[in-house]
Scaffold this motif. Structure first.
Motif, PDB file in Angstrom:
ATOM      1  N   LEU A 117      17.413 -23.425  -1.346  1.00 29.30           N
ATOM      2  CA  LEU A 117      18.798 -23.893  -1.268  1.00 29.30           C
ATOM      3  C   LEU A 117      19.756 -22.742  -0.983  1.00 29.30           C
ATOM      4  CD1 LEU A 117      18.903 -26.503  -4.164  1.00 29.30           C
ATOM      5  CD2 LEU A 117      18.750 -26.931  -1.703  1.00 29.30           C
ATOM      6  N   ARG A 118      19.563 -21.644  -1.677  1.00 30.97           N
ATOM      7  CA  ARG A 118      20.437 -20.486  -1.435  1.00 30.97           C
ATOM      8  C   ARG A 118      20.295 -19.984  -0.004  1.00 30.97           C
ATOM      9  NH1 ARG A 118      19.415 -17.453  -7.075  1.00 30.97           N
ATOM     10  NH2 ARG A 118      21.097 -18.439  -8.232  1.00 30.97           N
ATOM     11  N   ARG A 119      19.053 -19.813   0.437  1.00 30.43           N
ATOM     12  CA  ARG A 119      18.773 -19.232   1.749  1.00 30.43           C
ATOM     13  C   ARG A 119      19.198 -20.149   2.880  1.00 30.43           C
ATOM     14  NH1 ARG A 119      14.038 -19.935   3.739  1.00 30.43           N
ATOM     15  NH2 ARG A 119      13.135 -20.463   1.719  1.00 30.43           N
ATOM     16  N   LEU A 120      18.884 -21.432   2.756  1.00 28.83           N
ATOM     17  CA  LEU A 120      19.093 -22.364   3.861  1.00 28.83           C
ATOM     18  C   LEU A 120      20.478 -22.996   3.892  1.00 28.83           C
ATOM     19  CD1 LEU A 120      15.618 -24.091   3.687  1.00 28.83           C
ATOM     20  CD2 LEU A 120      16.363 -22.354   5.333  1.00 28.83           C
ATOM     21  N   LEU A 121      21.098 -23.176   2.746  1.00 24.12           N
ATOM     22  CA  LEU A 121      22.391 -23.868   2.706  1.00 24.12           C
ATOM     23  C   LEU A 121      23.533 -22.955   2.284  1.00 24.12           C
ATOM     24  CD1 LEU A 121      24.009 -26.501   2.954  1.00 24.12           C
ATOM     25  CD2 LEU A 121      23.394 -26.986   0.568  1.00 24.12           C
ATOM     26  N   PHE A 122      23.385 -22.306   1.164  1.00 24.00           N
ATOM     27  CA  PHE A 122      24.527 -21.611   0.576  1.00 24.00           C
ATOM     28  C   PHE A 122      24.762 -20.203   1.100  1.00 24.00           C
ATOM     29  CE2 PHE A 122      23.377 -24.775  -2.761  1.00 24.00           C
ATOM     30  CZ  PHE A 122      24.493 -25.567  -2.590  1.00 24.00           C
ATOM     31  N   SER A 123      23.794 -19.590   1.752  1.00 20.56           N
ATOM     32  CA  SER A 123      23.953 -18.197   2.196  1.00 20.56           C
ATOM     33  C   SER A 123      25.060 -18.028   3.233  1.00 20.56           C
ATOM     34  CB  SER A 123      22.635 -17.658   2.755  1.00 20.56           C
ATOM     35  OG  SER A 123      22.283 -18.344   3.944  1.00 20.56           O
ATOM     36  N   ASP A 164      34.708 -26.640  -1.693  1.00 22.11           N
ATOM     37  CA  ASP A 164      35.166 -27.685  -0.774  1.00 22.11           C
ATOM     38  C   ASP A 164      34.056 -28.676  -0.475  1.00 22.11           C
ATOM     39  OD1 ASP A 164      37.698 -26.548  -0.639  1.00 22.11           O
ATOM     40  OD2 ASP A 164      37.330 -25.554   1.300  1.00 22.11           O
ATOM     41  N   LEU A 165      32.859 -28.172  -0.225  1.00 22.18           N
ATOM     42  CA  LEU A 165      31.728 -29.044   0.071  1.00 22.18           C
ATOM     43  C   LEU A 165      31.433 -29.965  -1.106  1.00 22.18           C
ATOM     44  CD1 LEU A 165      29.519 -29.698   2.178  1.00 22.18           C
ATOM     45  CD2 LEU A 165      28.096 -27.960   1.061  1.00 22.18           C
ATOM     46  N   ALA A 166      31.436 -29.422  -2.304  1.00 19.35           N
ATOM     47  CA  ALA A 166      31.199 -30.235  -3.503  1.00 19.35           C
ATOM     48  C   ALA A 166      32.274 -31.309  -3.657  1.00 19.35           C
ATOM     49  CB  ALA A 166      31.145 -29.350  -4.746  1.00 19.35           C
ATOM     50  N   ARG A 167      33.516 -30.933  -3.426  1.00 18.85           N
ATOM     51  CA  ARG A 167      34.614 -31.895  -3.539  1.00 18.85           C
ATOM     52  C   ARG A 167      34.494 -32.987  -2.480  1.00 18.85           C
ATOM     53  NH1 ARG A 167      38.756 -32.138  -0.557  1.00 18.85           N
ATOM     54  NH2 ARG A 167      38.576 -30.003   0.215  1.00 18.85           N
ATOM     55  N   ILE A 168      34.251 -32.592  -1.239  1.00 18.42           N
ATOM     56  CA  ILE A 168      34.184 -33.553  -0.131  1.00 18.42           C
ATOM     57  C   ILE A 168      33.001 -34.495  -0.301  1.00 18.42           C
ATOM     58  CG2 ILE A 168      33.737 -33.739   2.356  1.00 18.42           C
ATOM     59  CD1 ILE A 168      35.364 -31.030   2.589  1.00 18.42           C
ATOM     60  N   LEU A 169      31.823 -33.927  -0.542  1.00 19.90           N
ATOM     61  CA  LEU A 169      30.642 -34.782  -0.680  1.00 19.90           C
ATOM     62  C   LEU A 169      30.692 -35.605  -1.972  1.00 19.90           C
ATOM     63  CD1 LEU A 169      27.818 -32.467   0.698  1.00 19.90           C
ATOM     64  CD2 LEU A 169      29.021 -34.336   1.859  1.00 19.90           C
ATOM     65  N   GLY A 170      31.276 -35.047  -3.022  1.00 17.18           N
ATOM     66  CA  GLY A 170      31.442 -35.813  -4.258  1.00 17.18           C
ATOM     67  C   GLY A 170      32.330 -37.031  -4.043  1.00 17.18           C
ATOM     68  N   GLY A 171      33.410 -36.852  -3.285  1.00  9.57           N
ATOM     69  CA  GLY A 171      34.286 -37.983  -2.964  1.00  9.57           C
ATOM     70  C   GLY A 171      33.585 -39.017  -2.112  1.00  9.57           C
ATOM     71  N   ALA A 172      32.805 -38.552  -1.125  1.00  6.07           N
ATOM     72  CA  ALA A 172      32.056 -39.490  -0.280  1.00  6.07           C
ATOM     73  C   ALA A 172      31.016 -40.240  -1.102  1.00  6.07           C
ATOM     74  CB  ALA A 172      31.393 -38.744   0.880  1.00  6.07           C
ATOM     75  N   ALA A 173      30.328 -39.533  -1.997  1.00  4.57           N
ATOM     76  CA  ALA A 173      29.318 -40.185  -2.847  1.00  4.57           C
ATOM     77  C   ALA A 173      29.969 -41.235  -3.746  1.00  4.57           C
ATOM     78  CB  ALA A 173      28.574 -39.149  -3.676  1.00  4.57           C
ATOM     79  N   SER A 174      31.105 -40.908  -4.332  1.00  4.02           N
ATOM     80  CA  SER A 174      31.803 -41.882  -5.189  1.00  4.02           C
ATOM     81  C   SER A 174      32.205 -43.114  -4.393  1.00  4.02           C
ATOM     82  CB  SER A 174      33.045 -41.246  -5.809  1.00  4.02           C
ATOM     83  OG  SER A 174      32.688 -40.241  -6.707  1.00  4.02           O
ATOM     84  N   HIS A 175      32.702 -42.897  -3.181  1.00  2.00           N
ATOM     85  CA  HIS A 175      33.094 -44.011  -2.318  1.00  2.00           C
ATOM     86  C   HIS A 175      31.885 -44.880  -1.979  1.00  2.00           C
ATOM     87  CE1 HIS A 175      35.122 -46.295   0.791  1.00  2.00           C
ATOM     88  NE2 HIS A 175      34.147 -45.953   1.632  1.00  2.00           N
ATOM     89  N   LEU A 176      30.768 -44.254  -1.622  1.00  3.77           N
ATOM     90  CA  LEU A 176      29.567 -45.015  -1.273  1.00  3.77           C
ATOM     91  C   LEU A 176      28.994 -45.739  -2.485  1.00  3.77           C
ATOM     92  CD1 LEU A 176      27.893 -42.434   1.110  1.00  3.77           C
ATOM     93  CD2 LEU A 176      28.775 -44.686   1.748  1.00  3.77           C
ATOM     94  N   ARG A 177      29.080 -45.135  -3.662  1.00  2.43           N
ATOM     95  CA  ARG A 177      28.561 -45.780  -4.880  1.00  2.43           C
ATOM     96  C   ARG A 177      29.425 -46.966  -5.312  1.00  2.43           C
ATOM     97  NH1 ARG A 177      23.762 -44.552  -7.257  1.00  2.43           N
ATOM     98  NH2 ARG A 177      23.048 -42.478  -6.715  1.00  2.43           N
TER      99      ARG A 177
END
Length: 172
Positions: A128-134, A143-156
């Motif tokens: 995860l660190r090497r492929l995504l977060f690096s 920002d990514l956590a906020r954006i995807l968290g909002g999208a996940a809440s909307h989809l749920r």
């Protein structure tokens, strides 16, 4: 006057929306493939099996009701039952009737399950660190956590059946 995304007809996406969608699906597919390979190589686990073990590892007491696990993992209930059965056959979890409700099944992490998690987690975190977060700054990750968290809440809010909490019949 420029149109905002909500001003678009429902049959069209803006170029930026299309770009974001395709980038998201590409990153998701590439990351999932790499993570699944790491989980298979390190612990002979499928992604869903890892999710089950990780959720049990985070649960107080190392156990959860099967329905609660199913609500958190977007996977069919029958498929999840099958994955839990495979983990039980390997000695990584146990399944038993709930002491509170005989209609429910409780899944518990075993010591062997904890050992497999301890084996796969270092490589999982490294991937995860090497492929995504690096390539992301701390602000990008926030920002990514906020954006995807909002999208996940909307989809749920209108989840597929596999992600919808099970409605319980009232007790008599």
């Amino acid at each position: 006057m420029p149109q905002t995304p909500t001003d678009q007809p429902p049959t069209e996406l803006t170029p930026a929306q299309l770009e974001a969608y395709f980038a998201f699906t590409e990153v998701s597919s590439l990351l999932r493939h790499a993570v699944e390979k790491q989980l298979r190589d390190a612990g002979d686990l499928s992604y869903v099996q890892f999710q089950l073990l990780a959720r049990l590892g985070d649960a107080p007491g190392g156990w959860r009701r099967m329905t609660d696990l199913a609500d958190g993992v977007v996977y069919s209930r029958s498929g999840l039952t099958y994955q839990a059965q495979l983990l039980e056959q390997r000695g990584l979890v146990t399944r038993s009737p709930s002491p509170d409700d005989e209609r429910s099944t409780v899944v518990a992490l075993t010591d062997e399950g904890r050992a497999v998690l301890a084996t796969v987690f270092p490589g999982h975190i490294d991937a995860l660190r090497r492929l995504l977060f690096s390539t992301l700054s701390s602000d990008d990750v926030d920002d990514l956590a906020r954006i995807l968290g909002g999208a996940a809440s909307h989809l749920r809010a209108n989840p597929p059946r596999s992600a919808a909490p099970r409605r319980r019949a009232p007790r008599a």
